[in-house]
Write an enzyme that holds these catalytic residues in place. Structure first.
Site, PDB file in Angstrom:
ATOM      1  N   CYS A 150       0.842  -1.192   0.000  1.00  0.00           N
ATOM      2  CA  CYS A 150       0.000   0.000   0.000  1.00  0.00           C
ATOM      3  C   CYS A 150       0.878   1.243   0.000  1.00  0.00           C
ATOM      4  O   CYS A 150       1.933   1.272   0.623  1.00  0.00           O
ATOM      5  CB  CYS A 150      -0.966   0.008   1.179  1.00  0.00           C
ATOM      6  SG  CYS A 150      -0.252   0.491   2.747  1.00  0.00           S
ATOM      7  N   GLU A 151       0.417   2.244  -0.729  1.00  0.00           N
ATOM      8  CA  GLU A 151       1.223   3.455  -0.866  1.00  0.00           C
ATOM      9  C   GLU A 151       1.166   4.327   0.390  1.00  0.00           C
ATOM     10  O   GLU A 151       1.936   5.262   0.524  1.00  0.00           O
ATOM     11  CB  GLU A 151       0.804   4.252  -2.106  1.00  0.00           C
ATOM     12  CG  GLU A 151      -0.579   4.854  -2.037  1.00  0.00           C
ATOM     13  CD  GLU A 151      -0.940   5.583  -3.327  1.00  0.00           C
ATOM     14  OE1 GLU A 151      -0.397   5.238  -4.390  1.00  0.00           O
ATOM     15  OE2 GLU A 151      -1.776   6.508  -3.255  1.00  0.00           O
ATOM     16  N   HIS A 152       0.265   4.007   1.305  1.00  0.00           N
ATOM     17  CA  HIS A 152       0.163   4.831   2.517  1.00  0.00           C
ATOM     18  C   HIS A 152       1.127   4.378   3.611  1.00  0.00           C
ATOM     19  O   HIS A 152       1.633   5.195   4.356  1.00  0.00           O
ATOM     20  CB  HIS A 152      -1.270   4.776   3.056  1.00  0.00           C
ATOM     21  CG  HIS A 152      -2.285   5.175   2.045  1.00  0.00           C
ATOM     22  ND1 HIS A 152      -3.308   4.340   1.633  1.00  0.00           N
ATOM     23  CD2 HIS A 152      -2.414   6.308   1.324  1.00  0.00           C
ATOM     24  CE1 HIS A 152      -4.031   4.958   0.715  1.00  0.00           C
ATOM     25  NE2 HIS A 152      -3.511   6.155   0.503  1.00  0.00           N
ATOM     26  N   HIS A 153       1.332   3.060   3.728  1.00  0.00           N
ATOM     27  CA  HIS A 153       2.160   2.557   4.824  1.00  0.00           C
ATOM     28  C   HIS A 153       3.310   1.674   4.348  1.00  0.00           C
ATOM     29  O   HIS A 153       4.109   1.205   5.147  1.00  0.00           O
ATOM     30  CB  HIS A 153       1.297   1.735   5.799  1.00  0.00           C
ATOM     31  CG  HIS A 153       0.100   2.485   6.308  1.00  0.00           C
ATOM     32  ND1 HIS A 153      -1.148   2.357   5.753  1.00  0.00           N
ATOM     33  CD2 HIS A 153      -0.016   3.384   7.309  1.00  0.00           C
ATOM     34  CE1 HIS A 153      -2.003   3.147   6.389  1.00  0.00           C
ATOM     35  NE2 HIS A 153      -1.346   3.787   7.341  1.00  0.00           N
TER      36      HIS A 153
ATOM     37  N   GLN B 281      -5.568  -0.218  -3.950  1.00  0.00           N
ATOM     38  CA  GLN B 281      -6.250  -1.297  -4.678  1.00  0.00           C
ATOM     39  C   GLN B 281      -7.111  -0.734  -5.808  1.00  0.00           C
ATOM     40  O   GLN B 281      -7.221  -1.327  -6.879  1.00  0.00           O
ATOM     41  CB  GLN B 281      -7.093  -2.116  -3.694  1.00  0.00           C
ATOM     42  CG  GLN B 281      -7.678  -3.358  -4.333  1.00  0.00           C
ATOM     43  CD  GLN B 281      -8.427  -4.220  -3.341  1.00  0.00           C
ATOM     44  OE1 GLN B 281      -8.057  -4.310  -2.176  1.00  0.00           O
ATOM     45  NE2 GLN B 281      -9.490  -4.850  -3.803  1.00  0.00           N
TER      46      GLN B 281
ATOM     47  N   HIS C 110      -5.425  -6.211   3.229  1.00  0.00           N
ATOM     48  CA  HIS C 110      -4.439  -5.155   3.433  1.00  0.00           C
ATOM     49  C   HIS C 110      -3.806  -5.343   4.810  1.00  0.00           C
ATOM     50  O   HIS C 110      -4.478  -5.211   5.825  1.00  0.00           O
ATOM     51  CB  HIS C 110      -5.115  -3.780   3.342  1.00  0.00           C
ATOM     52  CG  HIS C 110      -5.607  -3.476   1.962  1.00  0.00           C
ATOM     53  ND1 HIS C 110      -5.114  -2.438   1.220  1.00  0.00           N
ATOM     54  CD2 HIS C 110      -6.520  -4.110   1.175  1.00  0.00           C
ATOM     55  CE1 HIS C 110      -5.712  -2.435   0.028  1.00  0.00           C
ATOM     56  NE2 HIS C 110      -6.573  -3.439  -0.011  1.00  0.00           N
TER      57      HIS C 110
ATOM     58  N   CYS D  10      -1.903  -3.485   6.339  1.00  0.00           N
ATOM     59  CA  CYS D  10      -1.919  -2.281   7.187  1.00  0.00           C
ATOM     60  C   CYS D  10      -3.187  -2.225   8.036  1.00  0.00           C
ATOM     61  O   CYS D  10      -3.197  -1.625   9.105  1.00  0.00           O
ATOM     62  CB  CYS D  10      -1.750  -1.004   6.358  1.00  0.00           C
ATOM     63  SG  CYS D  10      -3.022  -0.702   5.150  1.00  0.00           S
TER      64      CYS D  10
HETATM   65 ZN   LIG Z   1      -1.881   1.059   4.173  1.00  0.00          ZN
END
Ligand SMILES: [Zn+2]
Length: 204
Positions: free
Chosen positions: A94-97, A135, A163, A165
């Site tokens: 994931c690009e956030h975490h 996603q 996910h 995360c």
């Molecule tokens: Zn994430």
């Protein structure tokens, strides 16, 4: 769909890419940030291993889906019904975490006289998986690359993924699956085609 795809970098990294040494130093910094000691024996080779693993996990930046799909396709006379490749396993982050996304993709298209080699669809899923992702973006990118290169009568993409995360941090919802779909062409305009795609994906 277009806005999402365009906002996502498609190109390979340029000359501004950091050196191997810089990448390893960054890992050492993160190890210290986590509370460990990068100079202890068990961690001595870790920065080099992490840098190497990143090259593999994010190898999708080095590849273009359009290249894998190619510009020439097999002509088929007489077959014009759905081609579905389902249960394509993939790993992404994931690009956030920067934490893993583990899932399966189901990809279908309605040929317009031309078909793709079946292994190419799995390769496209892999290319987009090996990048930092959401996603939703990944689902749209797979659909768009097939739609634009093959020009079929329609493309359907469904992704089911967990996910990490969500499972490992924050709300800690283990085992929950996120489902995303993108439909183009006949899968978008004909509810019967869309329903048939979903029931074929669901039949085990
Ligand atoms: Zn994430």
């Amino acid at each position: 769909m277009d806005a999402i795809v365009k906002n996502f970098p498609q190109t390979t990294p340029d000359a501004n890419r950091p050196s191997q040494k810089e990448a390893e130093d960054a890992v050492r910094t993160l190890l210290r940030w986590a509370g460990d000691d990068p100079s202890r024996e068990g961690l001595l080779d870790t920065p080099a291993r992490v840098a190497k693993a990143y090259r593999e996990l994010f190898a999708g930046y080095e590849m273009e889906a359009e290249e894998v799909l190619g510009r020439t396709f097999e002509e088929v006379a007489g077959y014009d019904d759905m081609v579905l490749v389902k249960e394509i396993p993939f790993f992404s982050h994931c690009e956030h975490h920067m934490v893993p996304i583990i899932g399966k993709a189901h990809v279908a298209y309605m040929p317009d006289g031309k078909v793709l080699g079946l292994s190419k669809i799995a390769r496209v899923v892999e290319i987009y998986g090996r990048r930092l992702q959401t996603q939703e973006t990944m689902t749209a990118q797979i659909a768009r690359s097939i739609d634009e290169t093959l020009a079929p009568r329609g493309v359907a993409v469904m992704i089911e993924a967990e996910h990490m995360c969500m499972a490992m941090r924050g709300v800690q919802k283990q085992g929950s699956t996120t489902l995303t779909t993108t439909f183009t062409g006949t899968f978008k305009t004909e509810p019967a085609d869309q329903a048939r795609f979903i029931s074929m994906v669901r039949s085990r």
